[in-house]
Design a protein around this motif. Structure first.
Motif, mmCIF file in Angstrom:
data_model
loop_
_atom_site.group_PDB
_atom_site.id
_atom_site.type_symbol
_atom_site.label_atom_id
_atom_site.label_comp_id
_atom_site.label_asym_id
_atom_site.label_seq_id
_atom_site.Cartn_x
_atom_site.Cartn_y
_atom_site.Cartn_z
ATOM 1 N N ARG A 87 86.371 59.835 45.605
ATOM 2 C CA ARG A 87 86.553 59.992 44.162
ATOM 3 C C ARG A 87 86.560 61.482 43.818
ATOM 4 O O ARG A 87 85.632 62.205 44.177
ATOM 5 C CB ARG A 87 85.431 59.278 43.407
ATOM 6 N N ARG A 118 87.729 64.675 40.817
ATOM 7 C CA ARG A 118 87.995 65.044 39.424
ATOM 8 C C ARG A 118 88.540 66.462 39.446
ATOM 9 O O ARG A 118 87.932 67.365 40.030
ATOM 10 C CB ARG A 118 86.680 64.960 38.631
ATOM 11 N N GLN A 132 81.944 68.213 44.893
ATOM 12 C CA GLN A 132 82.498 66.876 45.060
ATOM 13 C C GLN A 132 82.735 66.499 46.525
ATOM 14 O O GLN A 132 82.554 65.349 46.929
ATOM 15 C CB GLN A 132 83.826 66.762 44.300
ATOM 16 N N GLU A 155 90.705 61.950 36.768
ATOM 17 C CA GLU A 155 89.874 61.426 37.849
ATOM 18 C C GLU A 155 90.689 60.389 38.601
ATOM 19 O O GLU A 155 91.430 59.616 37.996
ATOM 20 C CB GLU A 155 88.605 60.780 37.307
ATOM 21 N N VAL A 210 85.520 70.073 34.829
ATOM 22 C CA VAL A 210 85.333 69.465 36.140
ATOM 23 C C VAL A 210 83.887 69.646 36.572
ATOM 24 O O VAL A 210 83.274 68.763 37.157
ATOM 25 C CB VAL A 210 86.300 70.089 37.170
#
Length: 236
Positions: A173, A175, A10, A165, A5
């Motif tokens: 978005r 993951r 993120q 994902e 990852v």
């Protein structure tokens, strides 16, 4: 391990949106937070490490209940939001892939690790480090996506440990890792923990007014989260 990852924060790009979503959102406010807080128990006067603290929603409630909170997150924007929301807490940007070298052994009473295990590549090492900073009579409370729900959504072998994902409904978005329950239990054991409780939460009664259809589904289907309270194994 061929898949990772990685350490990229993120959630940093949608941190403010996430705060608005999670503050009163169904899964966070009426499902995960109540379950984690119940497993933590009485926190008054206790030192709590909020690992992957996000925008400070758990920390805010913990401080309101009398805890002394230290939080960390790999998203700089999340930490800014925490400091604004919970000025009495101590928050810093920190990647859990790195050692918590700023915390001594046995320096916290409780660790909260909510909905973040899936974003860690070497989960056993991270859990071992959280075990190190816990006092011998302390406890770790973690929550994660329910592996059965993950399998129902993504298919394939339930027992495969893999990175996926996806784009969530708000366009975020992400993951993260999918892993069966036995893998999480084994990682906790390897890190020096004993599982004291494992709960598959039901939404709060208030949630039935917020979203009746979702409430009904989560009271009968394992498609949300699960939460674990684990304690340091006294056998070493």
């Amino acid at each position: 391990m061929t898949e990772v990852v990685g350490s990229h924060p993120q959630y940093d790009v949608f941190a403010d949106e996430y705060l608005e979503h999670a503050r009163d959102g169904f899964h966070n406010a009426h499902y995960d937070r109540p379950a984690c807080l119940e497993l933590l128990g009485d926190v008054a006067g206790r030192r709590v490490l909020d690992a992957a603290c996000g925008p400070g929603l758990y920390a805010e409630e913990l401080v309101a209940r009398g805890a002394h909170v230290t939080g960390l997150d790999n998203s700089p924007r999340m930490i800014e939001l925490c400091r604004h929301r919970v000025p009495s807490g101590e928050f810093r940007v920190h990647d859990l892939a790195d050692r918590l070298d700023w915390l001594p052994d046995g320096s916290v009473d409780l660790v909260l690790f909510a909905l973040a295990l899936e974003y860690v590549d070497d989960r056993t090492s991270v859990l071992r480090e959280l075990r190190r900073v816990l006092r011998p009579d302390g406890a770790l409370v973690l929550s994660r996506q329910h592996p059965t729900g993950d399998w129902l959504r993504h298919g394939g072998s339930y027992f495969d440990v893999r990175v996926i994902e996806e784009v969530w409904s708000k366009g975020w978005r992400v993951r993260y890792w999918l892993a069966p329950l036995e893998r999480t239990c084994e990682e906790l054991r390897e890190a020096g923990f004993l599982i004291e409780r494992l709960v598959e939460p039901r939404p709060t009664a208030r949630a039935a007014e917020v979203d009746p259809a979702r409430y009904e589904r989560l009271t009968r289907e394992p498609t949300g989260f699960l939460a674990i309270r684990a304690v340091p194994d006294p056998r070493g």
